[in-house]
Design an enzyme around this catalytic site. Sequence first.
Site, PDB file in Angstrom:
ATOM      1  N   GLU A  79       3.906  65.179   6.364  1.00  0.00           N
ATOM      2  CA  GLU A  79       4.516  65.642   7.596  1.00  0.00           C
ATOM      3  C   GLU A  79       3.849  66.866   8.216  1.00  0.00           C
ATOM      4  OE1 GLU A  79       7.173  64.237   9.316  1.00  0.00           O
ATOM      5  OE2 GLU A  79       6.814  62.572   7.945  1.00  0.00           O
ATOM      6  N   SER A 118      68.622  42.666  -3.466  1.00  0.00           N
ATOM      7  CA  SER A 118      69.603  43.345  -4.320  1.00  0.00           C
ATOM      8  C   SER A 118      69.219  44.771  -4.688  1.00  0.00           C
ATOM      9  CB  SER A 118      69.829  42.531  -5.591  1.00  0.00           C
ATOM     10  OG  SER A 118      70.376  41.268  -5.274  1.00  0.00           O
TER      11      SER A 118
END
Length: 789
Positions: free
Chosen positions: A89, A455
């Site tokens: 780079e 229930s």
Amino acid sequence: MESNTRLEKIALKIFIIAAIIGGIIFGYITAEIHNFSGIENLKQFQPNLPARLYDIDGELIAELFQEKRDLVSFDKLPKNVINAFLAAEDKDFYKHIGINPAAIVRAFFKNVMAGRVVQGGSTITQQLAKRLFTTGEKSLTRKVLEAVLALQIEKRFSKEEILEMYFNQIYLGHGCYGISSAARLFFNKKVEDLNLAEGSVLAALPSAPNGFSPLSNTHDAYMKNRDTLERMISAGFLTEERAERIYEEFWPQFLDSIKTEFPTKTAFSGNIDNAPYFTDYVRQILLTSFGKDVVYSNGLSVYTTLNLKRQRAAEKYLTEGLERQNQVSSAANRQTSDAVDKELFRIYDSLSGIFNLPEPKVKDDLEAQFNKRMIDDLVDDFEILSLVCDADGPGKAFQSYRSSVTKISSILKVEGALIAVEPSTGYITSMVGGSGFSVDNQYNRAIQARRQVGSAFKPFVYGAAIESKLVNAATTIPDAPILNIDEEGEAWSPGNYKDSFSGLVRIRRALARSINIISIRLFDIIGPERIINFATNALRVPETRFTYNPSLALGVCDITPFEMARAYAVIANGGKDVIPFAIRYVVDRDGNELANTEEDVGNIIAQKELDGTVQVIPEDVNFIMTSLLRSVVDGGTAYNAVRANGKFFKDCAGKTGTTTNWTDAWFCGFTPDITAVVWVGYDRPFMSLGKHQAGASAAAPVWAAYMKDITASSKERHFKGAPYGVYQVEVCSDTGLLPSPMCQETTMEYMLHGSAPVEVCSGNHFKMKSILDRYIEKEGVEIQDDNSQ
């Protein structure tokens, strides 16, 4: 002369225009630089960090992020890795002042000669400026701005500091931000353990993260790596012999290691998430409280109430239970030949809200089973194979097939939820929202699924009845056929499980055996207002959820597992309010506390204690409710699942729940220390689990296994004794009245002051029973002593 004058005027105009344009550009850049005054504080700049969720013991649960990034200090960066990036780079990094005019000129001519962009001219410092301070758009002004910012960065920071920031910021593909994340994804290593070959592969990625990915574009990465090594040779970082040896040794080994890796693997693929439904629940709370930017970027540490050991147990036993239930329910549903087109489900559901339509059934024939097996087990493998073989045609075909039949698979799959809450603290210690968290299954049933509770609602009916003092735990009520006619003249004749009736039944036994008729009769005795008020206080839901119809006594109301867990936690907590919560406190990356829910909840409860509103259910009533619910486990519908088969023998209480057509199965229960709720059913509310697939068989075994596991190593706590206002009364076991010398059997029963019977039993038990038996026989119904809801 005139010609010269004209040229001078043109030149002057050009100069003025250029000056204006230059001034505008200069002013724009100056203004932009002014906006980037943060460069002064760049040394303290902290990149985006994920939020980390921790359990009650500090164990990592999950990470929340949009950019996967782990910071690394300069001294942890291997020299060879730094050299590889510099060669690829910016080989003159240690020589330039932030920009490199020679590199720009060199790149310009190379690109012109190649006819395309083959080399960039940006320095590492410019790349850092681009990532930190610009949007990355390609324009002349942005390039100039990056150059100016790079000069400023170089003036204020050392080369080592710039490199550290660069390596923590650079994007390297597959969702990896920073070299630490990339090292872990591509090589499963820490940065400090990277070798030269691995560093040279990563060094190619900043210019083309996807193009040179060693996972998704292996061939191009292989070719590019040679170029990177040659650059290292040119820069003096490497000899030709060593470069060739590295190249020849590394790639065969690497290619062999990625044979089982997916090309689409990303940083998100390895994301830690030990409790995905809970994590998603917490994530939504955090986003609401702090916003997206803070949650995903500020490195929050979120300390939660979850207990990962218990969470793993919850996931294990719920998964096993759902797998068993899938087999049972699939076999049961194959017995029907009725079918409904999957495309009509949505329309049919909508019409059912307007018209009284019969419940649809889904065909579960061989074709449906084949499609389900394909979706659940095979299509993923076929798609991966087509991707590896670069076969776009078959891949698209499998995607199309998946899209067309996925609904069938999800419809035919039994789902479930488990949520556990500590009554004393409100901590949510376990949360499982389904059979498995995935892209197609993110619906958190523990929090979001409103289902009829059957229930499991009866404790609120019985609690309201006990509180009214119109009945007590020994009151006997006839379990015989009943006919209700509402205000509109509609007749309703409820039945019991298996349509059996038991004759005269005491309240305690009625709840233990989950006898529907008794609940309806209690509804008639005390009225709906008392029940709705009692349930609203316990469940903390609006009254609009409940109907004034007698069917409410059978749990015909839509409640989530979370809401049921809260209500049962209140019972476990002696009737005192419980506020379930998931997040204890949150701190930022610097340790500053941003929120403390645990403290807030504590303050709310303390204030309730002071103003007398903390007691949601009266303590004396709550004690009798708990006693009744203990009978459900010790000798009622949950006995086989919890005690006989589940082998869980510690103090506990709870209630099973089953809805019409066996579409929902519940068990809600608690010990003195923990409350847990289990729900099992299909996502489609009209899908049946199969005949007799009740809460006792589908949900209670999961609850028992979970409870047995999480309490195995803890000291047992027992339920507290009777509080003030509750005393024991000896009653006749048959009639619930005060015993006479003629009563053959008596029992002691808990009662509230003012609710005890005053009538003495006549002792004529057989006469009372024979009258009821003749009535039941006349109605042509079966007398049975047991219900297993």
